[in-house]
Design a protein around this motif. Structure first.
Motif, mmCIF file in Angstrom:
data_model
loop_
_atom_site.group_PDB
_atom_site.id
_atom_site.type_symbol
_atom_site.label_atom_id
_atom_site.label_comp_id
_atom_site.label_asym_id
_atom_site.label_seq_id
_atom_site.Cartn_x
_atom_site.Cartn_y
_atom_site.Cartn_z
ATOM 1 N N ILE A 273 0.999 -1.042 0.045
ATOM 2 C CA ILE A 273 -0.021 -0.346 0.071
ATOM 3 C C ILE A 273 0.743 0.883 -0.117
ATOM 4 O O ILE A 273 1.938 1.117 0.983
ATOM 5 C CB ILE A 273 -0.816 -0.213 1.059
ATOM 6 C CG1 ILE A 273 -2.112 -0.843 1.323
ATOM 7 C CG2 ILE A 273 -1.437 1.387 1.176
ATOM 8 C CD1 ILE A 273 -2.824 -1.327 2.575
ATOM 9 N N GLY A 274 0.780 1.990 -1.001
ATOM 10 C CA GLY A 274 1.565 3.325 -0.790
ATOM 11 C C GLY A 274 2.268 3.441 -2.646
ATOM 12 O O GLY A 274 2.941 4.595 -2.249
ATOM 13 N N MET A 275 2.148 2.620 -3.660
ATOM 14 C CA MET A 275 2.640 2.358 -4.700
ATOM 15 C C MET A 275 1.996 3.041 -5.579
ATOM 16 O O MET A 275 2.603 3.299 -6.903
ATOM 17 C CB MET A 275 3.298 0.747 -4.705
ATOM 18 C CG MET A 275 4.580 0.488 -3.969
ATOM 19 S SD MET A 275 5.210 -0.485 -4.118
ATOM 20 C CE MET A 275 5.981 -0.832 -5.847
ATOM 21 N N GLU A 276 0.666 2.804 -5.281
ATOM 22 C CA GLU A 276 -0.259 3.777 -6.399
ATOM 23 C C GLU A 276 -1.492 3.447 -5.807
ATOM 24 O O GLU A 276 -1.364 3.157 -4.650
ATOM 25 C CB GLU A 276 -0.303 2.693 -7.343
ATOM 26 C CG GLU A 276 -0.427 0.893 -7.216
ATOM 27 C CD GLU A 276 -1.588 1.292 -6.669
ATOM 28 O OE1 GLU A 276 -3.135 1.524 -7.246
ATOM 29 O OE2 GLU A 276 -2.160 -0.080 -6.223
ATOM 30 N N PRO A 277 -2.226 4.539 -5.926
ATOM 31 C CA PRO A 277 -3.879 4.788 -5.213
ATOM 32 C C PRO A 277 -4.268 3.917 -5.199
ATOM 33 O O PRO A 277 -5.187 4.144 -3.810
ATOM 34 C CB PRO A 277 -4.052 6.116 -6.254
ATOM 35 C CG PRO A 277 -2.862 6.746 -7.010
ATOM 36 C CD PRO A 277 -1.977 5.206 -7.754
ATOM 37 N N TYR A 278 -4.994 2.528 -6.026
ATOM 38 C CA TYR A 278 -5.887 2.082 -6.241
ATOM 39 C C TYR A 278 -6.053 1.297 -4.615
ATOM 40 O O TYR A 278 -6.895 0.979 -4.336
ATOM 41 C CB TYR A 278 -5.859 0.966 -7.891
ATOM 42 C CG TYR A 278 -7.726 0.972 -8.180
ATOM 43 C CD1 TYR A 278 -7.942 1.471 -9.158
ATOM 44 C CD2 TYR A 278 -8.439 -0.393 -6.731
ATOM 45 C CE1 TYR A 278 -9.367 1.102 -9.556
ATOM 46 C CE2 TYR A 278 -9.555 -1.036 -7.604
ATOM 47 C CZ TYR A 278 -9.725 -0.306 -8.732
ATOM 48 O OH TYR A 278 -11.551 -0.881 -9.373
ATOM 49 N N SER A 279 -4.778 0.521 -4.523
ATOM 50 C CA SER A 279 -4.780 -0.158 -3.293
ATOM 51 C C SER A 279 -5.432 0.444 -2.248
ATOM 52 O O SER A 279 -5.431 0.110 -1.027
ATOM 53 C CB SER A 279 -3.438 -0.725 -3.415
ATOM 54 O OG SER A 279 -2.229 -0.823 -3.372
ATOM 55 N N TYR A 280 -4.531 1.609 -2.472
ATOM 56 C CA TYR A 280 -4.418 2.802 -1.016
ATOM 57 C C TYR A 280 -6.311 2.672 -0.610
ATOM 58 O O TYR A 280 -6.625 2.418 0.272
ATOM 59 C CB TYR A 280 -3.561 4.152 -1.369
ATOM 60 C CG TYR A 280 -3.703 4.983 -0.302
ATOM 61 C CD1 TYR A 280 -3.412 4.623 1.355
ATOM 62 C CD2 TYR A 280 -4.828 5.993 -0.467
ATOM 63 C CE1 TYR A 280 -3.224 5.940 1.748
ATOM 64 C CE2 TYR A 280 -4.552 7.517 0.690
ATOM 65 C CZ TYR A 280 -3.927 7.147 1.629
ATOM 66 O OH TYR A 280 -3.902 7.818 2.723
ATOM 67 N N PHE A 281 -6.433 3.620 -2.430
ATOM 68 C CA PHE A 281 -7.621 4.249 -1.404
ATOM 69 C C PHE A 281 -8.820 2.633 -1.324
ATOM 70 O O PHE A 281 -9.752 3.132 -0.511
ATOM 71 C CB PHE A 281 -8.228 4.903 -2.339
ATOM 72 C CG PHE A 281 -7.590 6.408 -2.230
ATOM 73 C CD1 PHE A 281 -7.809 7.262 -1.675
ATOM 74 C CD2 PHE A 281 -6.989 6.896 -2.890
ATOM 75 C CE1 PHE A 281 -7.443 8.545 -1.386
ATOM 76 C CE2 PHE A 281 -6.063 7.681 -3.536
ATOM 77 C CZ PHE A 281 -6.801 8.681 -2.687
ATOM 78 N N LEU A 282 -8.839 1.808 -1.707
ATOM 79 C CA LEU A 282 -9.362 0.305 -1.533
ATOM 80 C C LEU A 282 -9.935 -0.204 -0.175
ATOM 81 O O LEU A 282 -10.455 -0.068 0.595
ATOM 82 C CB LEU A 282 -8.672 -0.564 -2.482
ATOM 83 C CG LEU A 282 -9.702 -1.436 -2.625
ATOM 84 C CD1 LEU A 282 -11.281 -1.889 -2.941
ATOM 85 C CD2 LEU A 282 -9.656 -2.711 -3.794
ATOM 86 N N ALA A 283 -8.262 0.349 0.818
ATOM 87 C CA ALA A 283 -8.146 -0.136 2.127
ATOM 88 C C ALA A 283 -8.790 0.873 3.289
ATOM 89 O O ALA A 283 -8.780 0.794 3.985
ATOM 90 C CB ALA A 283 -6.398 0.534 1.937
ATOM 91 N N PHE A 284 -9.761 1.959 2.409
ATOM 92 C CA PHE A 284 -10.624 2.584 3.519
ATOM 93 C C PHE A 284 -11.274 1.437 3.858
ATOM 94 O O PHE A 284 -12.052 2.092 4.630
ATOM 95 C CB PHE A 284 -10.617 4.301 2.556
ATOM 96 C CG PHE A 284 -9.895 5.041 3.124
ATOM 97 C CD1 PHE A 284 -9.313 5.613 3.916
ATOM 98 C CD2 PHE A 284 -8.367 4.758 2.334
ATOM 99 C CE1 PHE A 284 -8.912 7.022 3.798
ATOM 100 C CE2 PHE A 284 -7.479 5.860 2.313
ATOM 101 C CZ PHE A 284 -7.594 6.920 2.978
ATOM 102 N N SER A 285 -12.056 0.670 2.759
ATOM 103 C CA SER A 285 -13.447 0.278 3.148
ATOM 104 C C SER A 285 -12.562 -0.934 3.853
ATOM 105 O O SER A 285 -12.088 -1.558 3.918
ATOM 106 C CB SER A 285 -13.549 -0.767 1.597
ATOM 107 O OG SER A 285 -13.938 0.627 0.383
ATOM 108 N N ARG A 286 -13.900 -1.533 4.463
ATOM 109 C CA ARG A 286 -13.677 -2.723 5.427
ATOM 110 C C ARG A 286 -14.802 -3.945 5.075
ATOM 111 O O ARG A 286 -15.615 -4.459 4.423
ATOM 112 C CB ARG A 286 -14.640 -2.661 5.951
ATOM 113 C CG ARG A 286 -14.732 -3.754 7.720
ATOM 114 C CD ARG A 286 -13.025 -4.093 8.053
ATOM 115 N NE ARG A 286 -12.531 -3.381 9.422
ATOM 116 C CZ ARG A 286 -11.632 -3.777 9.579
ATOM 117 N NH1 ARG A 286 -10.682 -4.638 9.171
ATOM 118 N NH2 ARG A 286 -10.819 -3.101 10.316
#
Length: 648
Positions: free
Chosen positions: A374-387
């Motif tokens: 997490i932190g290399m590209e936006p998609y996975s970073y913002f996906l991690a805001f979901s449970r």
């Protein structure tokens, strides 16, 4: 065409066809309308009907190809566009469409097609943008920047193009012009996502320790102002920032990442989402008693992240775990991706919108979701805001805390953590023990070349010091290493990698302006090497230089696999301790320094003493097998998963 007018046009076309069945103009327009409405299969049938009576109509062939491409039939699309060009060789639309089709298969051919289209229609803004994006995907940033600038010259009122150009200029280490492009975009349309980016640009290459601190102070102040403003940001997964370069400052970034995550969660309420199966967990299907574990990334292809995690996917005990591999949009199919597919119980290429991707993951009813980076590209970073699972974890593909309150654990290694580093995570910390390797790294199949230094433009007689890291990893403290080596070894030559644009290299030369010419003349930049040559360079180098504050991870393993001697200086944080941990794994401490001065001394001793260097190479070769296929790491990860099964 607006939705209402499109519906009216469809009705009109159908009326015309009732009066004049087979009317080609009406049928063609109906095909366009049907495609734009998203009814691709129906549109395909219409174009097939048109081609039966108009087999030499180049526009119909081209439009039919667009429909086929949208349906995923790339080969049929290529055939259609080529047929259109056989009929009309100067049809720019067909060349543009052919470029789009090749973009997914052979980007070099796509570039040729776009350039041909522009030779016919040089004022076509859409083709300029397509060519720029094609270059961007290939990491040819200078060419991408050139064509976005051309597009803006043709039409300066393109909000999205100004934003894309700004992002590329940031990567190219041109912070000033990046900010100017963001300002141009904001002059066209107020937008909080762009305002956040403009206020938080970080230099890719820092000039000094002092400049790092100034950048961090400026960023912190900007983030606090942005937090007070109360931003509203739509689709941050497309337009947000992940603050990638913070990790290379060599400091504790926890407070930054916490604040950034708070800003985005408040600015984008849509990020907060609870998977339906977690609302009523008692309704889950309990027939399969195994824990369902998901590994998620965009980088499950021939990439560092894949190499670091394939061992876990292959070796987790299938009597106790069901393993799902979730591949985010943008991944590239290759032998490594096929290996993940073969190893997984369930392999899912996630497609569609961000919301659809969340739903696809939720439908797997996972017990544990492990983000490998997490932190290399936006998609996975913002996906991690979901449970999306009861337990959500991240590991060190990007070795920095996320700051996100829905990421429960950071999975690290005991040797990589210190008392200081343990306070740098917002997540709970789980560490593999010192008995295990840092990960279950699958033994690589390494290519063998017999090329000499001369093949890479390196003359005989040099003591060769090689640093295989990109320019943004070269912390200002690395300058002391350069000066120490080059001032004391008159036969020393330091080999460094170029960045994706000349800008990063130029900034480094500015930083080294104080070095005497006798030292600067013995610093050489080379282009990043193909994999076989990259491995060969480890063998040809006398000493491999690890980067202080952000050490090699995957590159160190590959260097040690061929017996290269890598000098390292561990820092207090995980990001600067991976090479140290790999050495501890194989029981070798000869190359581990405790200070920058000792780092220089070790490098000089190994480069100038061939017998000592060769003895150490042999020692590394004898023990490097301990780096690979470590089942202990798998067993400890399994134990952590089972320990956590009843709660976070």
């Amino acid at each position: 065409m607006a939705l209402g007018r499109s519906a009216q046009a469809e009705i009109l076309c159908k009326k015309v066809l009732m009066l004049r069945p087979g009317d080609q103009d009406a049928l063609h327009l109906l095909g366009v309308i049907t495609y734009q409405a998203g009814n691709r299969h129906a549109a395909r049938a219409i174009y097939q009907q048109l081609l039966e009576s108009n087999p030499a109509h180049h526009v119909i062939w081209s439009n039919y190809g667009v429909v086929c491409l949208a349906l995923g039939d790339v080969q049929e699309a290529l055939r259609c566009f080529n047929r259109a060009l056989e009929i009309s060789p100067d049809f720019a639309d067909a060349w543009n469409n052919l470029g789009t089709a090749w973009d997914t298969v052979d980007p070099a051919k796509a570039v040729d097609c776009y350039q041909k289209a522009l030779s016919i229609a040089p004022e076509r803004i859409d083709i300029c943008n397509s060519l720029a994006l094609c270059y961007k995907r290939q990491q040819h940033l200078c060419d991408a920047i050139k064509w976005f600038k051309k597009s803006i010259d043709l039409n300066p009122y393109q909000f999205d193009v100004h934003c894309r150009l700004a992002e590329l200029l940031e990567q190219a280490a041109d912070s000033l012009n990046a900010c100017l492009e963001y300002k141009m975009a904001l002059a066209l349309k107020p937008d909080d996502a762009v305002a956040l980016k403009m206020e938080t640009v970080l230099p890719v290459v820092q000039q000094s320790r002092e400049s790092i601190q100034l950048s961090r102070n400026s960023l912190w102040n900007a983030l606090q102002v942005l937090q007070r403003k109360g931003l509203a940001i739509e689709t941050p997964w497309e337009r947000g920032r992940v603050f990638f370069y913070l990790a290379y400052h060599g400091q504790n970034d926890r407070s930054f990442h916490e604040l950034i995550a708070q800003i985005y969660r408040k600015a984008s309420p849509d990020l907060t989402w609870l998977a339906p199966h977690l609302v009523n967990p008692e309704k889950r299907n309990l027939r399969d008693k195994r824990l369902k574990v998901g590994f998620i990334s965009r980088f499950f292809y021939n990439h560092t992240i894949a190499k670091l995690n394939i061992g876990y996917v292959e070796h987790l005990n299938r009597d106790r775990f069901h393993v799902t591999v979730l591949v985010l949009p943008g991944a590239l199919p290759d032998a490594m991706s096929h290996r993940f597919q073969a190893a997984a119980d369930t392999f899912l290429l996630l497609k569609g919108s961000f919301h659809s991707v969340r739903e696809q993951i939720a439908a797997q009813h996972l017990d544990i979701l492990l983000y490998t980076d997490i932190g290399m590209e936006p998609y996975s970073y913002f996906l991690a805001f979901s449970r999306l699972a009861p337990l959500q974890c991240v590991t060190w593909g990007h070795p920095a805390t996320t700051g996100i309150d829905t990421v429960d654990y950071f999975i690290s290694h005991a040797v990589c953590e210190t008392e200081e580093s343990r306070a740098s995570y917002t997540e709970k910390l789980f560490c593999l023990s010192a008995k295990a390797a840092c990960t279950c790294y699958a033994r690589p199949t390494l290519p063998k070349l017999d090329s000499t230094r001369a093949a890479y433009g390196i003359e005989d007689g040099w003591n060769l010091y090689y640093c295989p890291q990109p320019p943004f990893k070269l912390h200002p403290d690395f300058d002391q290493v350069l000066h120490g080596i080059l001032s004391r070894d008159p036969n020393g030559l330091v080999l460094l990698l170029r960045g994706v644009t000349p800008g990063t290299e130029q900034l480094l030369w500015q930083r080294w302006a104080h070095l005497p010419n006798t030292e600067k003349n013995r610093i050489r930049f080379i282009d990043p090497l193909p994999f076989a040559d990259y491995i060969r360079m480890f063998e040809l180098a006398d000493v491999v230089l690890d980067t202080p504050h952000f050490s090699g991870g995957n590159s160190t393993v590959e260097a040690l696999a061929v017996g290269a001697v890598v000098v390292t200086l561990p820092s207090p944080f995980l990001k600067g301790r991976l090479t140290y941990a790999w050495y501890r794994r194989i029981g070798i401490t000869d190359c581990i320094a405790q200070s920058l001065e000792e780092y220089v001394q070790i490098a000089l001793q190994l480069a100038t003493d061939a017998a000592r260097r060769e003895a150490l190479r042999q020692k590394i070769n004898q023990r490097s097998h301990l780096l690979f296929d470590d089942v202990q790491a798998v067993r400890e990860l399994e134990g952590f998963f089972e320990m956590s099964r009843n709660g976070r």
